[in-house]
Design a protein around this motif. Structure first.
Motif, PDB file in Angstrom:
ATOM      1  N   ASP A  65      13.888  10.685  51.007  1.00  9.10           N
ATOM      2  CA  ASP A  65      13.231   9.351  51.042  1.00  9.10           C
ATOM      3  C   ASP A  65      11.872   9.769  50.039  1.00  9.10           C
ATOM      4  O   ASP A  65      10.819   8.951  49.984  1.00  9.10           O
ATOM      5  N   LEU A  66      12.239  11.127  49.535  1.00 10.26           N
ATOM      6  CA  LEU A  66      11.250  11.609  48.555  1.00 10.26           C
ATOM      7  C   LEU A  66      11.857  11.494  47.215  1.00 10.26           C
ATOM      8  O   LEU A  66      13.121  11.871  47.232  1.00 10.26           O
ATOM      9  N   THR A  67      11.252  11.382  46.169  1.00 11.62           N
ATOM     10  CA  THR A  67      11.682  11.495  44.677  1.00 11.62           C
ATOM     11  C   THR A  67      11.493  12.853  44.139  1.00 11.62           C
ATOM     12  O   THR A  67      10.487  13.503  44.720  1.00 11.62           O
ATOM     13  N   VAL A  68      12.244  12.994  43.178  1.00 15.14           N
ATOM     14  CA  VAL A  68      11.973  14.425  42.155  1.00 15.14           C
ATOM     15  C   VAL A  68      10.652  14.514  41.837  1.00 15.14           C
ATOM     16  O   VAL A  68      10.026  15.424  42.055  1.00 15.14           O
ATOM     17  N   ASP A  69      10.088  13.346  41.460  1.00 15.75           N
ATOM     18  CA  ASP A  69       8.612  13.154  40.908  1.00 15.75           C
ATOM     19  C   ASP A  69       7.490  13.666  41.994  1.00 15.75           C
ATOM     20  O   ASP A  69       6.717  14.467  41.907  1.00 15.75           O
ATOM     21  N   GLN A  70       7.725  13.212  43.255  1.00 17.32           N
ATOM     22  CA  GLN A  70       7.032  13.497  44.501  1.00 17.32           C
ATOM     23  C   GLN A  70       7.106  14.736  44.706  1.00 17.32           C
ATOM     24  O   GLN A  70       6.085  15.402  44.860  1.00 17.32           O
ATOM     25  N   TYR A  71       8.376  15.380  44.609  1.00 20.13           N
ATOM     26  CA  TYR A  71       8.495  16.909  44.989  1.00 20.13           C
ATOM     27  C   TYR A  71       7.781  17.854  43.949  1.00 20.13           C
ATOM     28  O   TYR A  71       6.942  18.621  44.342  1.00 20.13           O
ATOM     29  N   LEU A  72       7.794  17.405  42.623  1.00 18.01           N
ATOM     30  CA  LEU A  72       7.128  18.281  41.760  1.00 18.01           C
ATOM     31  C   LEU A  72       5.683  18.376  41.619  1.00 18.01           C
ATOM     32  O   LEU A  72       5.164  19.340  41.801  1.00 18.01           O
ATOM     33  N   ARG A  73       5.083  16.997  42.150  1.00 14.64           N
ATOM     34  CA  ARG A  73       3.720  17.017  42.448  1.00 14.64           C
ATOM     35  C   ARG A  73       3.236  17.823  43.907  1.00 14.64           C
ATOM     36  O   ARG A  73       2.187  18.336  43.819  1.00 14.64           O
ATOM     37  N   ILE A  74       4.154  17.784  44.656  1.00 15.23           N
ATOM     38  CA  ILE A  74       3.947  18.650  45.977  1.00 15.23           C
ATOM     39  C   ILE A  74       4.005  20.181  45.773  1.00 15.23           C
ATOM     40  O   ILE A  74       3.283  20.839  46.107  1.00 15.23           O
ATOM     41  N   SER A  75       4.936  20.381  44.846  1.00 13.68           N
ATOM     42  CA  SER A  75       5.234  21.909  44.531  1.00 13.68           C
ATOM     43  C   SER A  75       3.915  22.521  43.900  1.00 13.68           C
ATOM     44  O   SER A  75       3.440  23.394  44.049  1.00 13.68           O
ATOM     45  N   LYS A  76       3.162  21.582  42.650  1.00 15.76           N
ATOM     46  CA  LYS A  76       2.250  21.919  42.067  1.00 15.76           C
ATOM     47  C   LYS A  76       1.067  22.121  42.978  1.00 15.76           C
ATOM     48  O   LYS A  76       0.405  23.104  42.846  1.00 15.76           O
ATOM     49  N   LEU A  77       0.949  21.251  44.131  1.00 12.17           N
ATOM     50  CA  LEU A  77      -0.198  21.574  45.236  1.00 12.17           C
ATOM     51  C   LEU A  77       0.050  22.885  45.736  1.00 12.17           C
ATOM     52  O   LEU A  77      -0.850  23.375  46.112  1.00 12.17           O
ATOM     53  N   HIS A  78       1.311  23.259  46.050  1.00  9.34           N
ATOM     54  CA  HIS A  78       1.679  24.482  46.764  1.00  9.34           C
ATOM     55  C   HIS A  78       1.287  25.490  45.918  1.00  9.34           C
ATOM     56  O   HIS A  78       0.732  26.716  46.394  1.00  9.34           O
ATOM     57  N   LYS A  79       1.542  25.512  44.576  1.00  8.34           N
ATOM     58  CA  LYS A  79       1.399  26.672  43.717  1.00  8.34           C
ATOM     59  C   LYS A  79       0.005  26.739  43.501  1.00  8.34           C
ATOM     60  O   LYS A  79      -0.779  28.055  43.441  1.00  8.34           O
ATOM     61  N   GLU A  80      -0.886  25.654  43.467  1.00 13.81           N
ATOM     62  CA  GLU A  80      -2.170  25.751  43.225  1.00 13.81           C
ATOM     63  C   GLU A  80      -3.139  26.594  44.603  1.00 13.81           C
ATOM     64  O   GLU A  80      -4.207  27.134  44.616  1.00 13.81           O
ATOM     65  N   ALA A  81      -2.471  26.063  45.851  1.00 12.53           N
ATOM     66  CA  ALA A  81      -2.984  26.685  47.061  1.00 12.53           C
ATOM     67  C   ALA A  81      -2.667  28.110  47.000  1.00 12.53           C
ATOM     68  O   ALA A  81      -3.588  28.795  47.475  1.00 12.53           O
ATOM     69  N   GLU A  82      -1.421  28.385  46.707  1.00 16.52           N
ATOM     70  CA  GLU A  82      -1.058  29.950  46.580  1.00 16.52           C
ATOM     71  C   GLU A  82      -2.121  30.774  45.581  1.00 16.52           C
ATOM     72  O   GLU A  82      -2.510  31.853  46.158  1.00 16.52           O
ATOM     73  N   THR A  83      -2.378  30.020  44.437  1.00 14.96           N
ATOM     74  CA  THR A  83      -3.173  30.896  43.416  1.00 14.96           C
ATOM     75  C   THR A  83      -4.713  30.938  43.701  1.00 14.96           C
ATOM     76  O   THR A  83      -5.370  31.959  43.581  1.00 14.96           O
ATOM     77  N   ASN A  84      -5.203  29.834  44.640  1.00 16.65           N
ATOM     78  CA  ASN A  84      -6.473  29.930  45.137  1.00 16.65           C
ATOM     79  C   ASN A  84      -6.553  30.581  46.447  1.00 16.65           C
ATOM     80  O   ASN A  84      -7.569  30.765  46.868  1.00 16.65           O
ATOM     81  N   GLU A  85      -5.321  30.941  47.184  1.00 13.87           N
ATOM     82  CA  GLU A  85      -5.355  31.525  48.394  1.00 13.87           C
ATOM     83  C   GLU A  85      -6.015  30.616  49.225  1.00 13.87           C
ATOM     84  O   GLU A  85      -6.886  31.130  50.048  1.00 13.87           O
ATOM     85  N   SER A  86      -5.662  29.490  49.407  1.00 15.92           N
ATOM     86  CA  SER A  86      -6.303  28.432  50.116  1.00 15.92           C
ATOM     87  C   SER A  86      -5.298  27.538  50.808  1.00 15.92           C
ATOM     88  O   SER A  86      -3.976  27.723  50.456  1.00 15.92           O
ATOM     89  N   ASP A  87      -5.416  26.771  51.890  1.00 21.00           N
ATOM     90  CA  ASP A  87      -4.522  25.793  52.434  1.00 21.00           C
ATOM     91  C   ASP A  87      -4.150  24.694  51.597  1.00 21.00           C
ATOM     92  O   ASP A  87      -5.093  24.424  50.628  1.00 21.00           O
ATOM     93  N   ILE A  88      -3.150  24.007  51.712  1.00 23.05           N
ATOM     94  CA  ILE A  88      -2.776  23.030  50.788  1.00 23.05           C
ATOM     95  C   ILE A  88      -3.776  21.816  51.173  1.00 23.05           C
ATOM     96  O   ILE A  88      -4.101  21.529  52.422  1.00 23.05           O
TER      97      ILE A  88
END
Length: 238
Positions: A13-36
């Motif tokens: 029910d999700l597209t590749v584009d949606q996943y890539l944007r969600i993945s970017k959110l996860h990576k930003e949260a990891e970099t900032n050591e914060s919650d998504i």
């Protein structure tokens, strides 16, 4: 205010584009050591602007967030074939028979899979040219086999941005599991070599080199373990 939206239940029910944007959110949260950022996550998953999202009743917001989290945590299914934009695509039937060009492309694109997601799918999945079904001697179910079109690096790969996310993720999990199995096999082999070499007089220095290689492989296996998702396989017969 009536808000129309659909909540993803499966990864299809999700597209590749949606996943890539969600993945970017996860990576930003990891970099900032914060919650998504939950608002941004839901905005992407529900295809709603954050402004409209803020108008949702709090219980609906919480339920949607729960459903999205549950959806993203489900095991993947490797689809050998799937329908997309009126075309039936097939996964490379025999990886051992891939061409040098296909191998080089896969090897290059996997180094930054998210950046090359659509290019990677263009190598792994191609329109089916011919498909036949037959009854297996060991099963009552009909089995299928197919041939796919040759790999063309000049295809417009952007079409895959709207392909189901599960198609992309399951292909990644497949290759990461394949790599993990290969690393484990090599690791076992090099450990045996290390013991043999250390046991031979005058080869301690070479043994140290094997130790470094073993350590590198252990690191690779540790990294690949993050993708230890259970993977089932599905063949679409329609």
């Amino acid at each position: 205010m009536q808000i129309n939206y659909s909540v993803p239940v499966t990864k299809n029910d999700l597209t590749v584009d949606q996943y890539l944007r969600i993945s970017k959110l996860h990576k930003e949260a990891e970099t900032n050591e914060s919650d998504i950022d939950q608002d941004k996550l839901l905005s992407i998953a529900l295809n709603l602007s954050e402004k409209v999202l803020a108008q949702l009743p709090i219980e609906d917001y919480k339920e949607a967030l729960r459903c999205v989290a549950e959806c993203l945590n489900k095991d993947s299914v490797l689809h050998l074939t799937f329908h997309f934009n009126g075309v039936k695509y097939g996964f490379i039937p025999k990886l051992e028979d891939i061409t040098a060009g296909e191998y080089s492309a896969i090897d290059t694109f996997l180094k930054d899979a998210d950046k090359n997601a659509c290019k990677l799918l263009n190598v792994l999945y191609r329109p089916i040219k011919k498909e036949t079904f037959y009854k297996s001697l060991f099963s009552k179910k009909k089995e299928g086999k197919y041939t796919i079109q040759p790999y063309n690096k000049d295809n417009d790969t952007s079409v895959f941005y709207t392909a189901p996310y599960e198609i992309y993720e399951s292909a990644l999990v497949f290759f990461f599991n394949l790599g993990k199995d290969l690393s484990n096999a090599i690791l076992k082999c090099t450990k045996e070599m290390e013991q043999q070499m250390i046991g031979q007089q005058g080869l301690v220095k070479n043994g140290d080199g094997i130790k470094r290689l073993t350590h590198t492989l252990q690191q690779n296996v540790s990294e690949l373990n993050r993708y230890n998702t259970n993977l089932s396989i599905k063949y679409c017969k329609d």
